[in-house]
Design an enzyme around this catalytic site. Structure first.
Site, mmCIF file in Angstrom:
data_model
loop_
_atom_site.group_PDB
_atom_site.id
_atom_site.type_symbol
_atom_site.label_atom_id
_atom_site.label_comp_id
_atom_site.label_asym_id
_atom_site.label_seq_id
_atom_site.Cartn_x
_atom_site.Cartn_y
_atom_site.Cartn_z
ATOM 1 N N CYS A 62 0.820 -1.223 0.000
ATOM 2 C CA CYS A 62 0.000 0.000 0.000
ATOM 3 C C CYS A 62 0.848 1.265 0.000
ATOM 4 O O CYS A 62 0.319 2.361 -0.209
ATOM 5 C CB CYS A 62 -0.929 0.005 1.205
ATOM 6 S SG CYS A 62 -1.912 -1.485 1.345
ATOM 7 N N HIS A 69 -2.816 6.814 3.395
ATOM 8 C CA HIS A 69 -3.359 5.578 2.833
ATOM 9 C C HIS A 69 -4.658 5.260 3.562
ATOM 10 O O HIS A 69 -4.736 5.339 4.789
ATOM 11 C CB HIS A 69 -2.348 4.451 3.007
ATOM 12 C CG HIS A 69 -2.934 3.107 2.736
ATOM 13 N ND1 HIS A 69 -3.697 2.858 1.603
ATOM 14 C CD2 HIS A 69 -2.909 1.944 3.457
ATOM 15 C CE1 HIS A 69 -4.092 1.594 1.642
ATOM 16 N NE2 HIS A 69 -3.649 1.029 2.745
ATOM 17 N N ASN A 81 -10.369 0.091 1.154
ATOM 18 C CA ASN A 81 -8.905 0.116 1.043
ATOM 19 C C ASN A 81 -8.504 -0.340 -0.361
ATOM 20 O O ASN A 81 -8.590 -1.524 -0.676
ATOM 21 C CB ASN A 81 -8.315 -0.804 2.115
ATOM 22 C CG ASN A 81 -6.793 -0.882 2.057
ATOM 23 O OD1 ASN A 81 -6.173 -0.367 1.127
ATOM 24 N ND2 ASN A 81 -6.212 -1.536 3.048
#
Ligand code: ACO
Length: 358
Positions: free
Chosen positions: A119, A281, A311
């Site tokens: 990520c 993030h 996500n």
């Protein structure tokens, strides 16, 4: 020398899946998912959609923002480098998603490669792109994409992981420029690393990149790589999927966000008050709330859109950047910060002086 973002774009698959829709298939609820993560929905790719489809769609938007007067084909020919930050390429790295995107766009003179940093991938990719542009006079522009199609690597029966993820892509065009143009020519931070000698720098000013490979097991796709390849005739009980130690990742993430923000502020010699927006993030709203509390930073300084997208891993930061940009919430000259954490384990962030004029 500056590395300025001159165009942004994003793409998600057409199918939006709400928490209530998941709760019809799984022992979960909208209330649990929202209260534990801040997620309300996610976009999920159908069988026909792979990484390069979303990446190319986001890239086309970024290209048309950077070069509105050119045809898509001519705009693509201005690109010297394509990087796709991803762990879910069209294939197992061979060929890379970036090469497929290069071909789809017709970016014939661009070098192309994928970058795997979970990520944190987009944050790593921005710094990598700037470094590659700096190293060669012939390279002027990079297309930097964060894209993930994690829905195809999820155990859809595991409620602890499947509710968390969504698919999507975000893209920016990063351009090397020789002269800085922001402000009055004085360096207002005292430490912007200006190497052109022309005063205030624009674009990517600072990056901190960290890794802690000892935590790799906490977020892992075990099957399919050279450690544990799929063998002919083998029957898998489940599809190839991501496994996560939620509590360990949560603790790591709060620490990673805290350390990254402190590291960036120190490296750039600025105060958090100088930052207009922090773009974290989007893994879990609670991680950001905990880090904000620890750092005594108002929560509204962090841009959050996890409610809609869930996500999207390496895509979450460039998707958020494009949203903010298109909503007109970033002004020329604003200082912004990205902060990421993810598989590897990796973490890090960038400081960027926004350089798109409205
Ligand atoms: N719906 C209903 N109940 C659930 C669900 C669900 N979707 N998932 C788990 N539960 C249950 C568990 O089974 C458990 O039940 P039990 O007490 O009867 O055993 C209970 O909820 C609590 O489970 P925990 O795992 O302790 O829940 P927690 O509050 O820790 O939240 C979560 C889990 C959201 C995954 C959290 O640990 C987290 O956010 N971790 C960070 C990881 C992360 O964000 N990962 C994203 C990808 S990684 C990345 O982007 C870097």
């Amino acid at each position: 020398m500056n590395f300025e973002i001159i165009g942004t774009g994003r793409a998600v698959p057409p199918r939006k899946v709400t928490n209530d829709a998941l709760a019809r298939e799984l022992d979960t609820s909208d209330e649990w998912i929202r209260s534990h993560t801040g997620i309300g929905s996610r976009y999920i790719a159908g069988e026909e959609i792979a990484n390069s489809d979303l990446s190319a769609a986001a890239a086309k938007q970024a290209l048309s923002m950077a070069e509105p007067a050119l045809t898509p084909e001519d705009a693509a020919m201005t690109i010297d480098l394509v990087i796709v930050a991803t762990v879910t390429g069209d294939h197992l790295g061979c060929p890379s998603a970036a090469c497929i995107v290069q071909d789809k766009l017709g970016a014939k003179k661009a070098a192309a490669m994928d970058l795997a940093a979970g990520c944190t991938g987009f944050i790593y990719a921005l710094e990598t792109a700037a470094g590659l542009l700096m190293m060669n006079n012939q390279r002027k522009r990079a297309l930097v994409i964060g894209c993930e199609v994690l829905s195809k690597f999820i155990d859809w029966k595991d409620r602890a992981t499947c509710v968390l993820f969504g698919d999507g892509a975000g893209a920016v065009i990063l351009e090397k420029t020789e002269d800085s143009t922001v402000g009055n020519g004085t360096n207002d931070t005292g430490n912007t690393g200006d190497i052109s000698g022309s005063g205030v720098k624009n674009g990517l000013l600072q990056s901190v990149l960290y890794a802690d490979g000892s935590g790799g097991d906490h977020l892992i796709i075990r099957k399919g790589g050279s450690r544990n390849p799929f063998k002919a005739g083998e029957t898998l009980e489940k599809g190839i999927h991501i496994e996560m130690n939620g509590q360990a990742v949560y603790n790591f993430a709060v620490k990673a966000v805290t350390e990254t923000i402190a590291g960036l502020i120190a490296a750039e010699g600025i105060s958090v008050n100088d930052i207009k927006k922090i773009i974290p993030h989007q893994a879990n709203a609670r991680i950001i709330q905990a880090a904000a509390k620890r750092l005594k930073i108002p929560e509204d300084k962090f841009y959050m859109n996890i409610e809609e997208y869930a996500n999207t891993s390496a895509a979450s930061i460039p998707i958020a950047l494009d949203e903010l940009n298109r909503k007109g919430e970033l002004q020329y000259g604003d200082l912004i910060m990205t902060v990421g954490f993810g598989a590897g384990l990796t973490y890090g962030g960038n400081i960027i002086r926004w350089s798109i004029k409205k």
